[in-house]
Write a protein that holds these residues in place. Sequence first.
Motif, mmCIF file in Angstrom:
data_model
loop_
_atom_site.group_PDB
_atom_site.id
_atom_site.type_symbol
_atom_site.label_atom_id
_atom_site.label_comp_id
_atom_site.label_asym_id
_atom_site.label_seq_id
_atom_site.Cartn_x
_atom_site.Cartn_y
_atom_site.Cartn_z
ATOM 1 N N LYS A 72 0.802 -1.222 0.000
ATOM 2 C CA LYS A 72 0.000 0.000 0.000
ATOM 3 C C LYS A 72 0.840 1.279 0.000
ATOM 4 C CE LYS A 72 -3.765 -2.337 2.438
ATOM 5 N NZ LYS A 72 -4.603 -2.366 3.667
ATOM 6 N N THR A 73 2.148 1.147 -0.184
ATOM 7 C CA THR A 73 3.039 2.307 -0.183
ATOM 8 C C THR A 73 2.586 3.346 -1.205
ATOM 9 O OG1 THR A 73 4.861 0.795 0.326
ATOM 10 C CG2 THR A 73 5.444 3.038 -0.356
ATOM 11 N N PRO A 74 2.479 4.619 -0.819
ATOM 12 C CA PRO A 74 2.103 5.662 -1.778
ATOM 13 C C PRO A 74 3.084 5.729 -2.951
ATOM 14 C CG PRO A 74 1.897 6.496 0.445
ATOM 15 C CD PRO A 74 2.585 5.161 0.557
ATOM 16 N N VAL A 75 2.541 5.843 -4.163
ATOM 17 C CA VAL A 75 3.361 5.867 -5.380
ATOM 18 C C VAL A 75 3.143 7.175 -6.128
ATOM 19 C CG1 VAL A 75 3.753 4.812 -7.640
ATOM 20 C CG2 VAL A 75 3.336 3.352 -5.646
ATOM 21 N N LEU A 76 4.249 7.871 -6.419
ATOM 22 C CA LEU A 76 4.231 9.058 -7.275
ATOM 23 C C LEU A 76 4.873 8.674 -8.599
ATOM 24 C CD1 LEU A 76 3.869 12.141 -7.760
ATOM 25 C CD2 LEU A 76 6.163 12.432 -6.806
ATOM 26 N N MET A 77 4.117 8.771 -9.690
ATOM 27 C CA MET A 77 4.642 8.386 -10.995
ATOM 28 C C MET A 77 5.218 9.591 -11.727
ATOM 29 S SD MET A 77 2.216 5.354 -12.470
ATOM 30 C CE MET A 77 3.633 4.665 -13.324
ATOM 31 N N LEU A 78 6.355 9.365 -12.399
ATOM 32 C CA LEU A 78 7.006 10.389 -13.210
ATOM 33 C C LEU A 78 6.967 9.964 -14.672
ATOM 34 C CD1 LEU A 78 10.289 11.067 -11.181
ATOM 35 C CD2 LEU A 78 8.102 12.276 -11.003
ATOM 36 N N THR A 79 6.701 10.902 -15.566
ATOM 37 C CA THR A 79 6.717 10.575 -16.988
ATOM 38 C C THR A 79 7.019 11.807 -17.817
ATOM 39 O OG1 THR A 79 5.458 9.638 -18.822
ATOM 40 C CG2 THR A 79 4.235 10.962 -17.239
ATOM 41 N N ALA A 80 7.557 11.564 -19.006
ATOM 42 C CA ALA A 80 7.783 12.665 -19.947
ATOM 43 C C ALA A 80 6.517 12.937 -20.729
ATOM 44 C CB ALA A 80 8.929 12.308 -20.883
ATOM 45 N N LYS A 81 5.531 12.071 -20.574
ATOM 46 C CA LYS A 81 4.278 12.216 -21.309
ATOM 47 C C LYS A 81 3.286 13.064 -20.525
ATOM 48 C CE LYS A 81 4.782 7.639 -23.417
ATOM 49 N NZ LYS A 81 4.157 6.317 -23.599
ATOM 50 N N ALA A 95 -1.262 4.120 -8.874
ATOM 51 C CA ALA A 95 -0.475 5.278 -8.439
ATOM 52 C C ALA A 95 -1.358 6.246 -7.656
ATOM 53 C CB ALA A 95 0.131 5.984 -9.644
ATOM 54 N N ASP A 96 -0.737 6.962 -6.718
ATOM 55 C CA ASP A 96 -1.479 7.917 -5.902
ATOM 56 C C ASP A 96 -1.402 9.336 -6.454
ATOM 57 O OD1 ASP A 96 -2.178 6.342 -3.211
ATOM 58 O OD2 ASP A 96 -0.203 5.722 -3.895
ATOM 59 N N ASP A 97 -0.345 9.622 -7.204
ATOM 60 C CA ASP A 97 -0.178 10.960 -7.767
ATOM 61 C C ASP A 97 0.672 10.841 -9.016
ATOM 62 O OD1 ASP A 97 -0.410 13.669 -8.084
ATOM 63 O OD2 ASP A 97 0.603 14.210 -6.212
ATOM 64 N N TYR A 98 0.708 11.940 -9.785
ATOM 65 C CA TYR A 98 1.321 11.922 -11.112
ATOM 66 C C TYR A 98 2.036 13.244 -11.342
ATOM 67 C CZ TYR A 98 1.318 9.722 -15.748
ATOM 68 O OH TYR A 98 1.670 9.079 -16.888
#
Length: 225
Positions: A72-81, A95-98
Amino acid sequence: MRLLLVEDEKRMAEALCELLRLEKYDVDHYADGPEGLDAALTGAYDLIILDVMLPGKNGFDIAREVRKNGVKTPVLMLTAKSEVDDKVTGLDCGADDYLTKPFMTKELLARLRALGRRNRNTVDGALRYGDLTLNKENATLTCGENSVRLSEKEAHILEYLIANQGQILTREQLAVKIWGYDSDTEYNNVEVYMSFTRKKLNFVKSKAEIKAVRGIGYELRYGHV
């Protein structure tokens, strides 16, 4: 706070690791999708920063497998898109945030703080279990009128046990959480620090106990449960 960074762009990863360590995060970095997934599945991290485009396995698949396995670890996703569909896909995968590259470091840090607050079990950031209160800011353990300062490792052990109350944690999970995924920590070191932590519980006269479960690991229990 322990943070996992899965990012394959070398200069980006180096800059983020330096920034995050200056902000007092303990950072483990992986540039490969499968290795990042293995680290994430340990459940040893408080936050995960996950790039989408990775060699071996993309961030969407990693996030999906992490959630499928109950992490359940919070996930922040990174992308060039920046396409809306990619953002929706990331969130649907767990993911929890973007955050879209390029980004301002202030925004990244603000989002991490927000996710960190969301992952705490009280508004003030203190952890509570039974008659215990663990103040994470100054590593102080309190029970009634009794209090004691904890070492860094003792505080991390209690934080992890309280956050996973009702679960048996293996020695491997504890070693990874407290010393890091690549640590060569021996299991007897876990036992030594468990002994130190038990003494602190006894010192403040708490009814909470750290029980050893033979052949498996440890569990935090309260009273006669």
